[in-house]
Design a protein around this motif. Structure first.
Motif, PDB file in Angstrom:
ATOM      1  N   LEU A 146       1.042  -1.237   0.104  1.00 26.97           N
ATOM      2  CA  LEU A 146       0.133   0.100  -0.209  1.00 26.97           C
ATOM      3  C   LEU A 146       0.778   1.004  -0.028  1.00 26.97           C
ATOM      4  N   SER A 147       1.948   1.346   0.610  1.00 30.90           N
ATOM      5  CA  SER A 147       3.061   2.370   0.803  1.00 30.90           C
ATOM      6  C   SER A 147       3.839   2.575  -0.481  1.00 30.90           C
ATOM      7  N   ASN A 148       4.047   1.438  -1.410  1.00 27.58           N
ATOM      8  CA  ASN A 148       4.522   1.527  -2.478  1.00 27.58           C
ATOM      9  C   ASN A 148       4.567   2.762  -3.385  1.00 27.58           C
ATOM     10  N   LYS A 149       5.586   3.419  -3.848  1.00 28.97           N
ATOM     11  CA  LYS A 149       5.271   4.781  -4.603  1.00 28.97           C
ATOM     12  C   LYS A 149       4.389   4.622  -5.747  1.00 28.97           C
ATOM     13  N   HIS A 150       4.366   3.667  -6.522  1.00 31.62           N
ATOM     14  CA  HIS A 150       3.389   3.268  -7.715  1.00 31.62           C
ATOM     15  C   HIS A 150       2.132   3.150  -7.260  1.00 31.62           C
ATOM     16  N   ALA A 151       1.879   2.447  -5.945  1.00 33.07           N
ATOM     17  CA  ALA A 151       0.400   2.291  -5.561  1.00 33.07           C
ATOM     18  C   ALA A 151      -0.125   3.480  -5.075  1.00 33.07           C
ATOM     19  N   GLN A 152       0.695   4.298  -4.468  1.00 32.23           N
ATOM     20  CA  GLN A 152       0.465   5.624  -4.314  1.00 32.23           C
ATOM     21  C   GLN A 152      -0.049   6.327  -5.331  1.00 32.23           C
ATOM     22  N   GLU A 153       0.775   6.384  -6.176  1.00 35.34           N
ATOM     23  CA  GLU A 153       0.596   7.288  -7.380  1.00 35.34           C
ATOM     24  C   GLU A 153      -0.474   7.100  -8.452  1.00 35.34           C
ATOM     25  N   GLU A 154      -0.796   6.048  -8.558  1.00 33.25           N
ATOM     26  CA  GLU A 154      -1.657   5.150  -9.509  1.00 33.25           C
ATOM     27  C   GLU A 154      -2.979   4.828  -8.771  1.00 33.25           C
ATOM     28  N   ARG A 155      -2.966   5.002  -7.301  1.00 28.27           N
ATOM     29  CA  ARG A 155      -4.035   4.695  -6.603  1.00 28.27           C
ATOM     30  C   ARG A 155      -4.732   3.089  -6.887  1.00 28.27           C
ATOM     31  N   LEU A 156      -3.764   2.404  -6.986  1.00 31.05           N
ATOM     32  CA  LEU A 156      -4.106   0.939  -7.459  1.00 31.05           C
ATOM     33  C   LEU A 156      -5.041   0.320  -6.488  1.00 31.05           C
ATOM     34  N   PRO A 157      -6.171  -0.249  -7.064  1.00 34.79           N
ATOM     35  CA  PRO A 157      -6.811  -1.000  -6.245  1.00 34.79           C
ATOM     36  C   PRO A 157      -6.305  -2.367  -5.848  1.00 34.79           C
ATOM     37  N   VAL A 158      -6.932  -2.616  -4.516  1.00 33.76           N
ATOM     38  CA  VAL A 158      -6.329  -4.128  -3.956  1.00 33.76           C
ATOM     39  C   VAL A 158      -7.678  -4.903  -3.348  1.00 33.76           C
ATOM     40  N   LEU A 159      -7.436  -5.852  -3.724  1.00 34.56           N
ATOM     41  CA  LEU A 159      -8.472  -7.049  -3.408  1.00 34.56           C
ATOM     42  C   LEU A 159      -7.890  -7.816  -2.263  1.00 34.56           C
ATOM     43  N   ILE A 160      -8.408  -8.066  -0.975  1.00 33.21           N
ATOM     44  CA  ILE A 160      -7.914  -8.828  -0.050  1.00 33.21           C
ATOM     45  C   ILE A 160      -8.841 -10.184  -0.315  1.00 33.21           C
ATOM     46  N   ALA A 161      -8.215 -10.941  -0.905  1.00 31.97           N
ATOM     47  CA  ALA A 161      -9.072 -12.360  -0.892  1.00 31.97           C
ATOM     48  C   ALA A 161      -8.840 -13.416   0.242  1.00 31.97           C
ATOM     49  N   CYS A 162      -9.819 -13.586   0.859  1.00 30.45           N
ATOM     50  CA  CYS A 162      -9.721 -14.284   2.254  1.00 30.45           C
ATOM     51  C   CYS A 162     -10.028 -15.626   1.789  1.00 30.45           C
ATOM     52  N   ASN A 163      -8.979 -16.522   1.354  1.00 30.37           N
ATOM     53  CA  ASN A 163      -8.956 -17.875   0.693  1.00 30.37           C
ATOM     54  C   ASN A 163      -9.558 -18.950   1.923  1.00 30.37           C
ATOM     55  N   LYS A 172     -14.398 -15.039   9.103  1.00 30.30           N
ATOM     56  CA  LYS A 172     -14.898 -14.202   8.279  1.00 30.30           C
ATOM     57  C   LYS A 172     -14.317 -12.795   7.685  1.00 30.30           C
ATOM     58  N   LYS A 173     -14.862 -12.440   6.590  1.00 31.66           N
ATOM     59  CA  LYS A 173     -14.012 -11.412   6.163  1.00 31.66           C
ATOM     60  C   LYS A 173     -13.828 -10.133   7.104  1.00 31.66           C
ATOM     61  N   ASP A 174     -15.098  -9.623   7.637  1.00 21.56           N
ATOM     62  CA  ASP A 174     -15.052  -8.598   8.425  1.00 21.56           C
ATOM     63  C   ASP A 174     -14.126  -8.613   9.609  1.00 21.56           C
ATOM     64  N   PHE A 226     -12.695  -6.819   0.136  1.00 19.85           N
ATOM     65  CA  PHE A 226     -12.658  -7.929   0.919  1.00 19.85           C
ATOM     66  C   PHE A 226     -13.477  -8.817   0.171  1.00 19.85           C
ATOM     67  N   ILE A 227     -13.063 -10.142   0.015  1.00 22.02           N
ATOM     68  CA  ILE A 227     -14.028 -11.136  -0.621  1.00 22.02           C
ATOM     69  C   ILE A 227     -13.828 -12.394   0.249  1.00 22.02           C
ATOM     70  N   GLU A 228     -15.009 -13.402   0.306  1.00 20.75           N
ATOM     71  CA  GLU A 228     -14.267 -14.621   0.898  1.00 20.75           C
ATOM     72  C   GLU A 228     -14.290 -15.817  -0.348  1.00 20.75           C
ATOM     73  N   CYS A 229     -13.465 -16.726  -0.535  1.00 22.91           N
ATOM     74  CA  CYS A 229     -13.207 -17.543  -1.359  1.00 22.91           C
ATOM     75  C   CYS A 229     -12.626 -18.860  -0.941  1.00 22.91           C
ATOM     76  N   SER A 230     -12.593 -19.754  -1.926  1.00 21.12           N
ATOM     77  CA  SER A 230     -12.032 -21.079  -1.330  1.00 21.12           C
ATOM     78  C   SER A 230     -11.284 -21.686  -2.807  1.00 21.12           C
ATOM     79  N   ALA A 231     -10.130 -21.738  -3.042  1.00 16.67           N
ATOM     80  CA  ALA A 231      -9.506 -22.225  -4.098  1.00 16.67           C
ATOM     81  C   ALA A 231      -9.792 -23.948  -3.928  1.00 16.67           C
ATOM     82  N   GLU A 232      -9.865 -24.625  -2.818  1.00 18.96           N
ATOM     83  CA  GLU A 232     -10.075 -25.835  -2.475  1.00 18.96           C
ATOM     84  C   GLU A 232     -11.339 -26.463  -3.300  1.00 18.96           C
ATOM     85  N   ILE A 233     -12.386 -25.681  -3.083  1.00 20.29           N
ATOM     86  CA  ILE A 233     -13.718 -26.041  -3.827  1.00 20.29           C
ATOM     87  C   ILE A 233     -14.020 -25.315  -5.065  1.00 20.29           C
TER      88      ILE A 233
END
Length: 248
Positions: A146-163, A172-174, A226-233
């Motif tokens: 999140l503090s990377n200069k490119h993430a800051q300058e470009e406001r890169l979206p980030v997904l937290i994938a709760c596997n 739970k994701k919350d 934030f999303i919940e996911c499961s690679a196993e299934i």
């Protein structure tokens, strides 16, 4: 601004018969062309950043998710020592997306910074079943992203994938969001003293969020989901939909 001033901004070749009205029209046309050129250049720059980074700690399930997205099949994996790359078309009629799975090993995970200049977004994979034991490590890694200069300058979206959300021990994701926010809030205090420094990975020790207020992802200029996911299934459709949305 006076007409005479406007005229002075226009090359002599564009001044039509010393007519102030036509001179103004010529200036407006010139400014329109410049604006269109700038818009096109910005759009081309943005569209060239079509790389999605998949990051996270070891055993979070990054590589399995990578294969499910790119090949619609799961694989038995070991700790990666090299990034996995693939181009995949997620939406019919749209251009392919370049997806890079970054190794999670502590000596290799910094390699995400090499791809940040061409990144469109970041997927940060969390093991929902072990997050309580790894909160500090997760917060440190996420802080670096999140503090990377490119993430800051470009406001890169980030997904937290709760596997591994299918496991009975999964948070739970919350709850995961609350744990990460609390840990990043503590982590900010240890990094504040180095705000003006920049490390060899291109990360700036910026202060995330607002001073005087507990850290919250909603306070960032980057959009963090934030999303919940499961690679196993093989439940990774929400990740694919998110990537398709931010890549369009």
């Amino acid at each position: 601004m006076s007409t005479s001033t406007l005229r002075s901004l226009i090359p002599d070749s564009l001044i039509i018969a010393n007519n102030e009205y036509y001179t103004l029209l010529a200036l407006l046309a010139l400014l329109t062309l410049v604006g269109l050129a700038a818009t096109f250049a910005f759009g081309a720059k943005k569209s060239s950043k079509n790389t999605i980074l998949i990051t996270g700690l070891p055993f979070a399930g990054k590589t399995v998710i990578h294969y499910l997205i790119n090949h619609n099949r799961s694989v038995e994996t070991i700790t990666s020592i090299k990034e996995n790359e693939a181009n995949v078309v997620l939406t019919e009629g749209k251009s392919s997306v370049h997806i890079v799975d970054i190794p999670g090993h502590e000596r290799l995970r910094f390699k995400f910074s090499e791809f940040m200049p061409i990144a469109r977004a970041v997927v940060f994979v969390v093991d929902s079943a072990t997050v309580a034991r790894q909160t500090r490590l997760l917060a440190e890694y996420l802080y670096d992203i999140l503090s990377n200069k490119h993430a800051q300058e470009e406001r890169l979206p980030v997904l937290i994938a709760c596997n591994k959300s299918d496991l009975i021990t999964a948070f739970k994701k919350d709850r995961i969001q609350s744990l990460l926010e609390a840990e990043i809030n503590k982590l900010r205090q240890t990094r504040t003293a180095a705000l003006d420094t920049q490390d060899s990975e291109g990360n700036e020790n910026v202060f995330l969020g607002f001073e005087g207020k507990d850290f919250a992802f909603q306070d960032l200029e980057n959009e963090v989901d934030f999303i919940e996911c499961s690679a196993e299934i093989k439940n990774v459709e929400d990740i694919k939909d998110w990537i398709a949305a931010v890549s369009s």
